[in-house]
Design a protein around this motif. Structure first.
Motif, PDB file in Angstrom:
ATOM      1  N   ASP A 118       0.830  -1.204   0.000  1.00 49.93           N
ATOM      2  CA  ASP A 118       0.000   0.000   0.000  1.00 49.93           C
ATOM      3  C   ASP A 118       0.866   1.256   0.000  1.00 49.93           C
ATOM      4  O   ASP A 118       1.989   1.269   0.510  1.00 49.93           O
ATOM      5  CB  ASP A 118      -0.908   0.026   1.235  1.00 49.93           C
ATOM      6  N   GLY A 119       0.310   2.328  -0.556  1.00 49.73           N
ATOM      7  CA  GLY A 119       0.983   3.620  -0.522  1.00 49.73           C
ATOM      8  C   GLY A 119       2.103   3.772  -1.520  1.00 49.73           C
ATOM      9  O   GLY A 119       2.876   4.735  -1.447  1.00 49.73           O
ATOM     10  N   GLN A 120       2.225   2.861  -2.481  1.00 50.34           N
ATOM     11  CA  GLN A 120       3.300   2.940  -3.466  1.00 50.34           C
ATOM     12  C   GLN A 120       2.769   3.266  -4.857  1.00 50.34           C
ATOM     13  O   GLN A 120       3.399   2.946  -5.865  1.00 50.34           O
ATOM     14  CB  GLN A 120       4.096   1.638  -3.481  1.00 50.34           C
ATOM     15  N   GLY A 121       1.606   3.903  -4.894  1.00 49.44           N
ATOM     16  CA  GLY A 121       1.041   4.263  -6.180  1.00 49.44           C
ATOM     17  C   GLY A 121       0.313   3.089  -6.808  1.00 49.44           C
ATOM     18  O   GLY A 121       0.074   2.053  -6.188  1.00 49.44           O
ATOM     19  N   SER A 122      -0.061   3.252  -8.069  1.00 51.47           N
ATOM     20  CA  SER A 122      -0.825   2.223  -8.764  1.00 51.47           C
ATOM     21  C   SER A 122       0.069   1.039  -9.115  1.00 51.47           C
ATOM     22  O   SER A 122       1.165   1.202  -9.651  1.00 51.47           O
ATOM     23  CB  SER A 122      -1.458   2.797 -10.034  1.00 51.47           C
ATOM     24  N   LEU A 123      -0.417  -0.162  -8.794  1.00 56.64           N
ATOM     25  CA  LEU A 123       0.325  -1.398  -9.044  1.00 56.64           C
ATOM     26  C   LEU A 123      -0.613  -2.457  -9.590  1.00 56.64           C
ATOM     27  O   LEU A 123      -1.785  -2.518  -9.211  1.00 56.64           O
ATOM     28  CB  LEU A 123       0.931  -1.955  -7.748  1.00 56.64           C
ATOM     29  N   ALA A 124      -0.091  -3.304 -10.449  1.00 57.32           N
ATOM     30  CA  ALA A 124      -0.771  -4.543 -10.816  1.00 57.32           C
ATOM     31  C   ALA A 124       0.052  -5.694 -10.255  1.00 57.32           C
ATOM     32  O   ALA A 124       1.284  -5.661 -10.291  1.00 57.32           O
ATOM     33  CB  ALA A 124      -0.909  -4.676 -12.327  1.00 57.32           C
ATOM     34  N   VAL A 125      -0.627  -6.686  -9.704  1.00 49.52           N
ATOM     35  CA  VAL A 125       0.046  -7.864  -9.151  1.00 49.52           C
ATOM     36  C   VAL A 125      -0.550  -9.088  -9.822  1.00 49.52           C
ATOM     37  O   VAL A 125      -1.737  -9.380  -9.655  1.00 49.52           O
ATOM     38  CB  VAL A 125      -0.121  -7.950  -7.625  1.00 49.52           C
ATOM     39  N   ALA A 126       0.269  -9.783 -10.600  1.00 46.69           N
ATOM     40  CA  ALA A 126      -0.189 -10.969 -11.318  1.00 46.69           C
ATOM     41  C   ALA A 126       0.222 -12.225 -10.573  1.00 46.69           C
ATOM     42  O   ALA A 126       1.356 -12.337 -10.096  1.00 46.69           O
ATOM     43  CB  ALA A 126       0.392 -10.994 -12.729  1.00 46.69           C
ATOM     44  N   VAL A 127      -0.710 -13.171 -10.467  1.00 44.83           N
ATOM     45  CA  VAL A 127      -0.401 -14.493  -9.925  1.00 44.83           C
ATOM     46  C   VAL A 127       0.083 -15.347 -11.088  1.00 44.83           C
ATOM     47  O   VAL A 127      -0.643 -15.544 -12.068  1.00 44.83           O
ATOM     48  CB  VAL A 127      -1.636 -15.127  -9.267  1.00 44.83           C
ATOM     49  N   LEU A 128       1.318 -15.833 -10.999  1.00 47.29           N
ATOM     50  CA  LEU A 128       1.931 -16.570 -12.095  1.00 47.29           C
ATOM     51  C   LEU A 128       1.737 -18.072 -11.925  1.00 47.29           C
ATOM     52  O   LEU A 128       1.792 -18.604 -10.810  1.00 47.29           O
ATOM     53  CB  LEU A 128       3.429 -16.261 -12.163  1.00 47.29           C
ATOM     54  N   ALA A 161      -7.140  14.169  -6.417  1.00 40.82           N
ATOM     55  CA  ALA A 161      -6.402  13.006  -6.923  1.00 40.82           C
ATOM     56  C   ALA A 161      -5.052  12.950  -6.237  1.00 40.82           C
ATOM     57  O   ALA A 161      -4.592  13.925  -5.636  1.00 40.82           O
ATOM     58  CB  ALA A 161      -6.229  13.096  -8.439  1.00 40.82           C
ATOM     59  N   ARG A 162      -4.443  11.800  -6.333  1.00 41.31           N
ATOM     60  CA  ARG A 162      -3.059  11.646  -5.888  1.00 41.31           C
ATOM     61  C   ARG A 162      -2.395  10.598  -6.765  1.00 41.31           C
ATOM     62  O   ARG A 162      -3.057   9.806  -7.430  1.00 41.31           O
ATOM     63  CB  ARG A 162      -2.968  11.256  -4.418  1.00 41.31           C
ATOM     64  N   GLY A 163      -1.075  10.598  -6.778  1.00 41.65           N
ATOM     65  CA  GLY A 163      -0.365   9.632  -7.603  1.00 41.65           C
ATOM     66  C   GLY A 163       1.084   9.531  -7.178  1.00 41.65           C
ATOM     67  O   GLY A 163       1.511  10.132  -6.190  1.00 41.65           O
ATOM     68  N   ALA A 164       1.855   8.779  -7.943  1.00 40.47           N
ATOM     69  CA  ALA A 164       3.254   8.551  -7.588  1.00 40.47           C
ATOM     70  C   ALA A 164       4.166   8.590  -8.806  1.00 40.47           C
ATOM     71  O   ALA A 164       5.284   8.098  -8.760  1.00 40.47           O
ATOM     72  CB  ALA A 164       3.407   7.206  -6.879  1.00 40.47           C
ATOM     73  N   ASN A 165       3.685   9.199  -9.890  1.00 42.31           N
ATOM     74  CA  ASN A 165       4.478   9.150 -11.118  1.00 42.31           C
ATOM     75  C   ASN A 165       4.456  10.492 -11.843  1.00 42.31           C
ATOM     76  O   ASN A 165       4.296  10.559 -13.057  1.00 42.31           O
ATOM     77  CB  ASN A 165       3.938   8.039 -12.031  1.00 42.31           C
ATOM     78  N   ALA A 166       4.635  11.584 -11.087  1.00 33.88           N
ATOM     79  CA  ALA A 166       4.624  12.918 -11.687  1.00 33.88           C
ATOM     80  C   ALA A 166       5.916  13.174 -12.464  1.00 33.88           C
ATOM     81  O   ALA A 166       6.940  12.520 -12.244  1.00 33.88           O
ATOM     82  CB  ALA A 166       4.460  13.983 -10.606  1.00 33.88           C
ATOM     83  N   ALA A 192      11.529   1.093  -8.517  1.00 35.22           N
ATOM     84  CA  ALA A 192      11.256   1.952  -9.667  1.00 35.22           C
ATOM     85  C   ALA A 192      11.243   3.397  -9.198  1.00 35.22           C
ATOM     86  O   ALA A 192      10.894   3.687  -8.049  1.00 35.22           O
ATOM     87  CB  ALA A 192       9.908   1.591 -10.293  1.00 35.22           C
ATOM     88  N   LEU A 193      11.636   4.311 -10.081  1.00 38.58           N
ATOM     89  CA  LEU A 193      11.597   5.731  -9.744  1.00 38.58           C
ATOM     90  C   LEU A 193      10.146   6.172  -9.568  1.00 38.58           C
ATOM     91  O   LEU A 193       9.277   5.841 -10.373  1.00 38.58           O
ATOM     92  CB  LEU A 193      12.257   6.558 -10.846  1.00 38.58           C
ATOM     93  N   THR A 194       9.881   6.905  -8.501  1.00 38.77           N
ATOM     94  CA  THR A 194       8.550   7.436  -8.254  1.00 38.77           C
ATOM     95  C   THR A 194       8.646   8.929  -7.972  1.00 38.77           C
ATOM     96  O   THR A 194       9.706   9.439  -7.614  1.00 38.77           O
ATOM     97  CB  THR A 194       7.874   6.732  -7.063  1.00 38.77           C
ATOM     98  N   SER A 195       7.529   9.623  -8.126  1.00 41.39           N
ATOM     99  CA  SER A 195       7.454  11.052  -7.825  1.00 41.39           C
ATOM    100  C   SER A 195       6.055  11.338  -7.286  1.00 41.39           C
ATOM    101  O   SER A 195       5.145  11.715  -8.023  1.00 41.39           O
ATOM    102  CB  SER A 195       7.731  11.887  -9.081  1.00 41.39           C
ATOM    103  N   PRO A 196       5.857  11.148  -5.972  1.00 40.53           N
ATOM    104  CA  PRO A 196       4.511  11.244  -5.389  1.00 40.53           C
ATOM    105  C   PRO A 196       3.969  12.676  -5.368  1.00 40.53           C
ATOM    106  O   PRO A 196       4.721  13.644  -5.247  1.00 40.53           O
ATOM    107  CB  PRO A 196       4.707  10.704  -3.968  1.00 40.53           C
TER     108      PRO A 196
END
Length: 363
Positions: A171-181, A244-249, A335-339
């Motif tokens: 949580d709190g790391q911006g938008s993520l997708a998590v795939a079950v492999l 809104a909020r984000g982590a990739n500005a 990964a580089l982020t910019s919240p």
């Protein structure tokens, strides 16, 4: 020294060595169980929860060839009911090598997702988080909708408690997708042999892009206030709405921007969504002021910012923000982020002062 004495000494040395080796054997807790998750993509590490019953204050076992001490559980984001602490931490963790990208995900303004498996990856399920809430996607390829989910419950062989714990850590790391492999990586070696050894393989994809217009967000109010109606610049702001909020500005350094016109708000959107293929279209301001707080570029996930309080003084807004940083042992996407966070308040203001929870000014 006679041959008989030498033989007796040799036997004594062998016996002593055997006793020492026996003393180093990891006995482990009774009913030993190990549940592993192999993370790849934005986070490359193995995490293992250890379960069992201690006969005393502590015990030992070997994981991945390392002798480790297990004790009653400590409390952190990854701790689960019934698990044991490993060398003073909630889980055993070890870094792993990076792998090829296995998933591509974009989201459109209607909330639909476009999924593509990559590099021959076989997917069992895909989850999505905006940094706060979780959804499970209703498919593993093409354009699909999503259903609200309680964290990562139901992912692979994770228990519900483990799915909740892993979601908390992400949580709190911006938008993520998590795939079950649909993969079965070689499990960590364990001594003594556990009665149960589960394995779940997950691929973490950070920075999910929105491909067309539209904004989402939650409303956050000052205690006891309302977000309706207009306020005069000389009066305290009645409340604020988180737009809104984000982590990739597209912002490298800490920056604060204020907007009282829709054109100025558009400039903020271009900074906030500059790394997306098509920035959303802002809702026009109507006797309102928008404030954007960018905390600058960070080298990992785990950082964030939220507005806690807004007070008006004349034509100035005084904004207090809370800045989140990764905690020790937290799973962070590499990964580089910019919240950033964007709020609006009723009324028109010409100046803004932003401080953190300790009263230190930003930037």
């Amino acid at each position: 020294m006679t041959t008989t004495v030498k033989s007796r000494l040799s036997l004594a040395v062998v016996a002593l060595g055997t006793a020492l080796l026996a003393g180093c054997t990891a006995t482990g807790p009774s009913n030993l169980r190990v549940h592993e998750v192999a993370l790849s993509g934005g986070a490359n590490q193995r995490i293992a929860w250890v379960y069992g019953t201690l006969s005393g204050p502590s015990s030992s076992l070997k994981l991945n060839g390392n002798t480790l001490e297990v004790r009653p559980q400590v409390q952190d984001d990854l701790s689960t009911p019934g698990s044991l602490s490993v060398n003073g931490k909630a889980t055993y963790q070890v870094s792993t090598a990076s792998s090829a990208q296995k998933l591509s995900v974009t989201q459109d303004a209607a909330g639909r997702f476009n999924l593509t498996a990559m590099n021959s990856a076989s997917l069992l399920a895909v989850y999505y988080t905006d940094g706060t809430n979780w959804w499970k996607l209703n498919g593993i390829s093409g354009t699909v909708s999503a259903t609200p989910s309680t964290g990562l419950r139901g992912a692979g062989q994770l228990t519900d408690d483990e799915g909740d714990a892993l979601a908390r850590a992400l949580d709190g790391q911006g938008s993520l997708a998590v795939a079950v492999l649909n993969e079965n990586p070689t499990p960590l070696s364990v001594e003594p042999k556990p009665t149960e050894h589960r394995m779940t393989s997950l691929y973490v994809l950070p920075g999910i892009r929105t491909t067309t217009g539209g904004t989402t967000g939650t409303v956050t109010m000052n205690p006891g206030s309302s977000n309706t109606g207009n306020s005069r610049p000389s009066a305290p702001a009645a409340g604020f709405t988180e737009v809104a909020r984000g982590a990739n500005a597209r912002v490298d350094d800490p920056t604060v921007r204020i907007a009282t016109t829709t054109a100025e708000l558009g400039e903020i959107y271009r900074l906030a969504y500059g790394n997306q293929s098509s920035p959303p279209t802002p809702t026009p301001l109507n006797n309102e002021t928008a404030v954007a707080v960018f905390i600058g570029q960070r080298t990992t996930g785990g950082y964030g910012v939220r507005v806690e309080r807004v007070v008006a003084s004349g034509g100035t807004l005084n904004v207090t923000v809370a800045i989140q940083a990764p905690q020790a042992g937290m799973i962070t996407t590499q990964a580089l982020t910019s919240p950033w966070v964007l709020v609006k308040v009723p009324g028109v203001f010409t100046q803004v002062n932003v401080v953190d929870m300790a009263g230190q000014p930003l930037p």
